[in-house]
Design an enzyme around this catalytic site. Structure first.
Site, PDB file in Angstrom:
ATOM      1  N   CYS A  59     -35.760 -24.586  20.004  1.00 38.57           N
ATOM      2  CA  CYS A  59     -35.577 -25.578  18.932  1.00 38.57           C
ATOM      3  C   CYS A  59     -34.112 -25.788  18.594  1.00 38.57           C
ATOM      4  O   CYS A  59     -33.685 -26.905  18.292  1.00 38.57           O
ATOM      5  CB  CYS A  59     -36.337 -25.132  17.680  1.00 38.57           C
ATOM      6  SG  CYS A  59     -35.756 -23.576  17.003  1.00 38.57           S
ATOM      7  N   HIS A  69     -34.697 -20.504  13.211  1.00 39.01           N
ATOM      8  CA  HIS A  69     -35.318 -21.734  13.693  1.00 39.01           C
ATOM      9  C   HIS A  69     -34.583 -22.884  13.006  1.00 39.01           C
ATOM     10  O   HIS A  69     -34.048 -22.720  11.901  1.00 39.01           O
ATOM     11  CB  HIS A  69     -36.801 -21.742  13.308  1.00 39.01           C
ATOM     12  CG  HIS A  69     -37.466 -23.083  13.396  1.00 39.01           C
ATOM     13  ND1 HIS A  69     -37.690 -23.724  14.591  1.00 39.01           N
ATOM     14  CD2 HIS A  69     -37.947 -23.909  12.422  1.00 39.01           C
ATOM     15  CE1 HIS A  69     -38.296 -24.887  14.361  1.00 39.01           C
ATOM     16  NE2 HIS A  69     -38.458 -25.026  13.053  1.00 39.01           N
TER      17      HIS A  69
END
Length: 349
Positions: A120, A42
């Site tokens: 993301c 992430h």
């Protein structure tokens, strides 16, 4: 969020490039489930001390872009900070950064999130391209690329908790606050109603402040002031470990000259930037003419702001904009910094 790195070329941890001089760098902060090398990652993009991230879930019609304290993932998200990577020198001023982020917030809605094709890391790469002309390292989002090229994106989504119908609440981009914001983690309210024990201080943020450790200063009751030669405004971003009910805010300032004269309070608004907080979005509670009372011989002043209890129930996140405005209703520029201390939230869970 999304994932990575099946390429043996990246067997060793990638070291952050060191920036030279005082030029602002665009940084990508990378997280993994373990805090070390992993197949899944992430990321968020950091500039001017603020980290911008993208995620799905919640209000699918709203923006999926949020901001957070750099290198501190939301509680309960399942991510642990791994490393920070300097991408390239920033090519935009602070106002230009705010304008670009505002444009991208409308383009990157929560409902458009897709674990494989629009996650993301895709956002971090797109924002980085606009801010410095370079994208983030390809290994950060390698798993999504593998999923698309081999046609196994659906299997990856199922494995990571996102089905074909959209965000499913797995570890993918839990930027909405995770278990803590959902009220699934027990907290502690003081006997006097002090909610300080309920705030997740490790994930809190204070924007446009002078110096370091602003969150710890705020928590301990030390003075927190806006940056010198900048607008006289501060934005507090306070996530809670569990849902609470807010009744009032109690603040003090070193002097009346340093105290904010306009305070805006926002309930469960995680996507605010400074422009939004300064008037772009209507606050849940607005105090345009704060009354300060002298509290002692040292010149310090205090104020208590009572809010509508019904509007601040089921509170998982609180944003507070503290500003000293000029006669035109705009933040003062270049004058005495605005400053607060002994900040306290009063309520119950």
């Amino acid at each position: 969020c999304s994932r990575n790195r099946n390429n043996s070329e990246h067997c060793e941890p990638v070291q952050s490039k060191m920036s030279s001089g005082a030029q602002e760098m665009v940084k990508v902060n990378v997280y993994s489930p373990t805090g070390g090398q992993h197949v899944a990652y992430h990321s968020g993009l950091e500039v001017y001390g603020v980290e911008y991230v993208f995620g799905g879930g919640g209000n699918t019609g709203g923006s999926g872009v949020t901001l957070q304290r750099p290198r501190v993932p939301p509680p309960g998200s399942g991510w642990t900070f791994y490393q920070s990577y300097d991408v390239a020198p920033l090519r935009a001023s602070r106002p230009e950064v705010e304008r670009i982020v505002q444009e991208m917030r409308s383009e990157w809605s929560s409902g458009s999130y897709d674990l494989v094709s629009r996650n993301c890391n895709h956002f971090s790469d797109a924002l980085s391209q606009r801010l410095c002309g370079q994208g983030i390292p390809k290994w950060v989002n390698a798993l999504a690329g593998v999923g698309n090229s081999l046609g196994v994106g659906g299997l990856i989504k199922q494995a990571m908790g996102q089905g074909s119908g959209g965000y499913g609440g797995g570890k993918a981009d839990a930027s909405a606050g995770g278990l803590g914001a959902a009220g699934l983690v027990a907290g502690n309210v003081g006997a006097d109603g002090n909610l300080s024990g309920e705030v997740d201080w490790s994930s809190a943020g204070v924007l446009n402040v002078d110096g370091e450790d602003a969150v710890e200063k705020l928590r301990s009751g030390s003075a927190v002031a806006s940056e010198e030669d900048a607008s006289a405004e501060i934005l507090l971003l306070l996530p809670f470990k569990t849902q609470v009910k807010l009744q009032a805010l109690q603040l003090s300032a070193p002097s009346a000259d340093q105290a904010p004269n306009h305070i805006r309070v926002f309930a469960n608004e995680r996507n605010l930037d400074m422009n939004d907080a300064a008037g772009g979005i209507a606050p849940t509670a607005d105090f345009p003419k704060v009354t300060w009372t002298a509290s002692g011989p040292d010149g310090a002043v205090t104020a208590k702001l009572e809010v509508n209890f019904l509007k601040f129930q089921n509170l998982g996140f609180l944003a507070i904009h503290l500003c000293r405005e000029d006669d035109d209703g705009l933040p003062e520029e270049g004058g005495t910094p605005v400053c607060v201390q002994s900040f306290q939230l009063v309520g119950k869970n």
